[in-house]
Motif scaffolding. Structure first.
Motif, PDB file in Angstrom:
ATOM      1  N   ALA A 227       3.605  10.098   1.991  1.00  0.00           N
ATOM      2  CA  ALA A 227       2.478   9.197   1.727  1.00  0.00           C
ATOM      3  C   ALA A 227       1.825   9.527   0.384  1.00  0.00           C
ATOM      4  CB  ALA A 227       1.459   9.308   2.858  1.00  0.00           C
TER       5      ALA A 227
ATOM      6  N   LYS B 106       4.373   8.681  -2.360  1.00  0.00           N
ATOM      7  CA  LYS B 106       4.809   7.281  -2.311  1.00  0.00           C
ATOM      8  C   LYS B 106       6.324   7.140  -2.458  1.00  0.00           C
ATOM      9  CE  LYS B 106       0.450   5.308  -3.993  1.00  0.00           C
ATOM     10  NZ  LYS B 106      -0.328   6.546  -3.908  1.00  0.00           N
TER      11      LYS B 106
ATOM     12  N   SER C 217      10.052   0.437  -2.964  1.00  0.00           N
ATOM     13  CA  SER C 217       8.782   1.098  -2.675  1.00  0.00           C
ATOM     14  C   SER C 217       8.703   1.586  -1.237  1.00  0.00           C
ATOM     15  CB  SER C 217       7.612   0.140  -2.954  1.00  0.00           C
ATOM     16  OG  SER C 217       7.647  -0.949  -2.055  1.00  0.00           O
TER      17      SER C 217
ATOM     18  N   ALA D  21       5.458   2.280   1.486  1.00  0.00           N
ATOM     19  CA  ALA D  21       4.016   2.136   1.693  1.00  0.00           C
ATOM     20  C   ALA D  21       3.685   2.387   3.153  1.00  0.00           C
ATOM     21  CB  ALA D  21       3.564   0.731   1.281  1.00  0.00           C
TER      22      ALA D  21
ATOM     23  N   GLU E 235      -5.457  10.290  -3.746  1.00  0.00           N
ATOM     24  CA  GLU E 235      -4.079  10.409  -4.197  1.00  0.00           C
ATOM     25  C   GLU E 235      -3.516  11.807  -4.032  1.00  0.00           C
ATOM     26  OE1 GLU E 235      -3.330   8.537  -7.997  1.00  0.00           O
ATOM     27  OE2 GLU E 235      -4.940   7.090  -7.665  1.00  0.00           O
TER      28      GLU E 235
END
Length: 312
Positions: free
Chosen positions: A16, A19, A57, A59, A139
């Protein structure tokens, strides 16, 4: 909770944070297939998907966001306690994740890192170069580096550099071709190397001083960059006028590769600071970095004081 699930939750948190599976694997020292297996096991035990995956990606799903919101504080507490136990034996360890602009390396970080590598070999400093304003908590960073004026008030800030000026520079080659500006208004007729942050569409307006007042100057030119070091390189090649922090250009000015322009318009910036949430200051790896940074700043200040003063 099943005992083997706990270790896999750290893997989920890394995916997570990074990413991506490959990036998480690199951080954890695991193979991408092992990371994928750990995530799949957690999803199977929970009975729902944590990540939405595409070829480009990764997510969090809604369930994944809820899971991470619930477990992240506990995982952080576990990691901090492990670090504290290591520190009790006299050594800080682990990965210290920093978010910083590229210019922070020559201005402050490189010298600090030299001492960190020597004195704290068990700490890995992982630096993400980012010219924007990152959410360091959201982040997954331990700390960030920015100008003092850009730091939120709820953060703890530790000075990394003394204040410095923001100045205008160009190469002798550029000035021979296009002349030298005599006042701020003359910049409109020059090739000014623009700056645009990666996360912003607007060009940065140069902050200068005119008749004792701060002014924001819109510039134009054939070149736009997203970091100060690129502007420095282009200015040395004679491609335009750059707006830079003086320490970045100091050596080039002293050796004649660049010339400072409109010196009376330079403004003073507060300098670079390390910043982090208050809770993070308990981390031994961050304390080790802070102590090293303060020691280096004292050394830099002592060296500057020992230099002969320039005569007017």
């Amino acid at each position: 909770m099943e005992r083997d699930l706990l270790s896999h939750l750290f893997v989920v948190a890394a995916v997570a944070r990074r990413k991506g599976f490959a990036a998480a694997a690199g951080e954890l020292g695991m193979s991408p297939s092992a990371v994928s297996h750990a995530v799949r096991l957690v999803e199977e035990r929970l009975g729902q998907a944590i990540f939405a995956r595409t070829t480009r990606s990764v997510a969090l799903t809604e369930a994944g966001e809820a899971l991470l919101a619930g477990i992240s504080p506990a995982l952080a507490d576990i990691a901090d306690e492990i670090e504290r136990l290591r520190a009790a034996k006299g050594r800080a360890g682990g990965v210290l994740r920093l978010n910083a602009p590229r210019l922070a390396l020559p201005l402050a970080l490189t010298r600090i890192l030299k001492e960190m590598v020597e004195k704290h070999p068990d700490v890995t400093v992982d630096i993400t170069i980012d010219e924007g304003l990152a959410d360091i908590v959201g982040e997954g960073f331990d700390a960030g580096v920015r100008l003092g004026e850009m730091i939120a008030r709820d953060m703890v800030a530790v000075r990394l550099t003394v204040p410095f000026q923001a100045i205008l520079v160009a190469s002798p080659l550029y000035l021979a071709r296009r002349g030298r500006p005599e006042r701020i208004a003359d910049l409109a007729a020059h090739h000014c190397i623009g700056f645009r942050g990666i996360r912003s569409r607007a060009l940065y307006r140069w902050e200068l001083s005119e008749n004792g007042k701060d002014v924001a100057v819109e510039t134009r030119g054939p070149l736009v960059v997203s970091d100060a070091m690129s502007a420095l390189d282009l200015a040395k090649e004679g491609l335009g006028i750059a707006y830079l922090f003086e320490p970045l250009a100091r050596a080039d000015i002293a050796e004649g590769r660049l010339v400072q322009l409109l010196a009376e318009t330079a403004i003073e910036e507060p300098g670079l600071f390390l910043y982090f949430p208050k809770r993070a200051s308990l981390s031994p790896k961050l304390r080790a970095f802070i102590d090293t940074a303060r020691r280096v700043q004292r050394q830099v200040s002592a060296e500057a004081a020992s230099l002969p003063q320039a005569r007017p």
